[in-house]
Scaffold this active site. Structure first.
Site, mmCIF file in Angstrom:
data_model
loop_
_atom_site.group_PDB
_atom_site.id
_atom_site.type_symbol
_atom_site.label_atom_id
_atom_site.label_comp_id
_atom_site.label_asym_id
_atom_site.label_seq_id
_atom_site.Cartn_x
_atom_site.Cartn_y
_atom_site.Cartn_z
ATOM 1 N N GLY A 171 -0.246 -3.240 -5.707
ATOM 2 C CA GLY A 171 0.442 -1.988 -6.398
ATOM 3 C C GLY A 171 0.416 -1.874 -7.835
ATOM 4 N N GLU A 194 -4.324 -11.017 -0.158
ATOM 5 C CA GLU A 194 -3.874 -9.981 -0.812
ATOM 6 C C GLU A 194 -3.427 -10.820 -2.242
ATOM 7 O OE1 GLU A 194 -2.042 -6.406 1.253
ATOM 8 O OE2 GLU A 194 -0.628 -7.882 0.982
ATOM 9 N N ASN A 214 -0.236 -0.260 5.231
ATOM 10 C CA ASN A 214 1.303 -0.785 5.118
ATOM 11 C C ASN A 214 1.985 0.468 4.361
ATOM 12 O OD1 ASN A 214 3.746 -2.085 4.727
ATOM 13 N ND2 ASN A 214 2.686 -3.513 3.404
ATOM 14 N N TRP A 215 3.024 1.086 4.833
ATOM 15 C CA TRP A 215 3.729 2.169 4.316
ATOM 16 C C TRP A 215 4.805 1.675 3.495
ATOM 17 C CZ3 TRP A 215 4.424 6.586 8.616
ATOM 18 C CH2 TRP A 215 2.874 6.996 8.937
ATOM 19 N N LYS A 216 5.349 0.467 3.595
ATOM 20 C CA LYS A 216 6.264 -0.360 2.952
ATOM 21 C C LYS A 216 7.474 0.538 3.151
ATOM 22 C CE LYS A 216 2.908 -2.522 0.000
ATOM 23 N NZ LYS A 216 2.728 -3.163 -1.372
ATOM 24 N N GLU A 223 5.490 -9.703 -0.725
ATOM 25 C CA GLU A 223 6.951 -8.893 -0.980
ATOM 26 C C GLU A 223 7.947 -9.574 0.081
ATOM 27 O OE1 GLU A 223 4.661 -4.799 -2.285
ATOM 28 O OE2 GLU A 223 5.536 -4.939 -0.433
ATOM 29 N N HIS A 279 3.772 -11.229 4.053
ATOM 30 C CA HIS A 279 3.424 -10.261 3.092
ATOM 31 C C HIS A 279 4.311 -10.814 1.818
ATOM 32 C CE1 HIS A 279 3.031 -6.703 0.276
ATOM 33 N NE2 HIS A 279 2.074 -6.354 1.199
ATOM 34 N N SER A 310 -4.481 -2.851 -4.075
ATOM 35 C CA SER A 310 -5.139 -1.853 -4.820
ATOM 36 C C SER A 310 -6.276 -1.175 -4.323
ATOM 37 C CB SER A 310 -5.013 -1.898 -6.462
ATOM 38 O OG SER A 310 -3.862 -2.237 -6.840
ATOM 39 N N GLY A 330 -1.826 -0.390 0.845
ATOM 40 C CA GLY A 330 -0.500 0.067 0.324
ATOM 41 C C GLY A 330 -0.644 1.379 0.132
ATOM 42 N N GLY A 331 -0.254 1.739 -1.298
ATOM 43 C CA GLY A 331 -0.188 3.509 -1.739
ATOM 44 C C GLY A 331 -1.154 4.331 -1.118
#
Length: 250
Positions: free
Chosen positions: A173, A167, A9-11, A97, A95, A213, A234-235
């Site tokens: 994150g 999640e 997920n590149w957000k 967010e 998600h 994470s 994610g990151g």
């Protein structure tokens, strides 16, 4: 056996050029393919370009969200058919967010999931608890309630197309990761909920990802758990080398 699924997920990261560079690196590193299913979820602006780039490769294209109407006066929204049009196979719904910043509820997540299924998209439905909810001992009740609400009126046959992503919100994150035992316990609770809703046979086929994470140095332990069938990353999905290491978990 459930085929593991690793999704990035590149957000809100990556310009068009950066997106293509990242995918080129992933394709070079994957070579003939991987032992798991690989999905990348770029921002909307890069979907069409990345879709062309990953066509007929081991990488599937996913989107980060979708609206539940087919068309209309919904400024800023993206319809399911628009995602299909650029080559999407998957779409993330619910998600944390989206729930936190954009007002998604269990009810709208359910509508998005049904809209995705109706248009041939595979939804990755996210569920997870906050730190206060976990500290209060409510984590399992919160998550299983999200599962039930998000999957309302979904049939057992449709579950073949659904992926669930657990999640924990406090781990997204932050650098904090649920221990592999805690993650496995929640995944087992989710699968037990699926048994109650759809029966044991269907529940055993549904893939449940862990997200929060996930990194190259913890993916092996997480993926060794019996009910963890993949990762929503994610990151660590924003760099080819780290995402490739996660895809190539041991």
């Amino acid at each position: 056996m459930r085929t593991p699924i690793i999704a990035g997920n590149w957000k809100m990261y990556k310009t068009l050029g950066e997106a293509r560079e990242l995918v080129a690196g992933l394709l070079a590193g994957l070579g003939e393919g991987a032992a798991c299913e690989v999905v990348v979820c770029p921002p909307y602006t890069a979907l069409a370009s990345v879709g062309e780039q990953v066509a007929n490769t081991p990488i599937s294209l996913g989107a980060q969200d979708v609206f539940f109407e087919a068309q209309g006066a919904f400024t800023g929204a993206i319809a399911p058919q628009m995602l299909c049009d650029v080559g999407c196979r998957y779409v993330i719904v619910g998600h944390s967010e989206r729930r936190q910043y954009f007002g998604d509820t269990d009810a709208t997540v359910n509508r998005k999931l049904h809209a995705a299924l109706a248009n041939g998209l595979r939804p990755i439905m996210c569920v997870g608890e906050s730190k206060p909810q976990r500290d209060a001992g409510e984590a399992e009740a919160i998550v299983t309630a999200q599962v039930r609400a998000g999957l309302a009126d979904v049939t057992a046959a449709q579950m073949a197309e659904v992926v669930i992503a657990y999640e924990p919100i406090w781990a997204i994150g932050t650098g904090d990761t649920a221990t592999s035992a805690d993650a496995q316990a929640m995944h087992a609770a989710i699968r037990a909920t699926l048994v109650e809703i759809f029966g044991a046979e269907t529940a055993q086929t549904v893939r449940i990802q862990y997200g929060g994470s996930v990194k190259p140095d913890n993916v092996d332990e997480l993926m060794a758990q019996p009910d963890i069938d993949g990762a929503l990353v994610g990151g660590a999905a924003l760099k080819a080398d780290s995402f490739l290491r996660i895809i190539q978990f041991q």
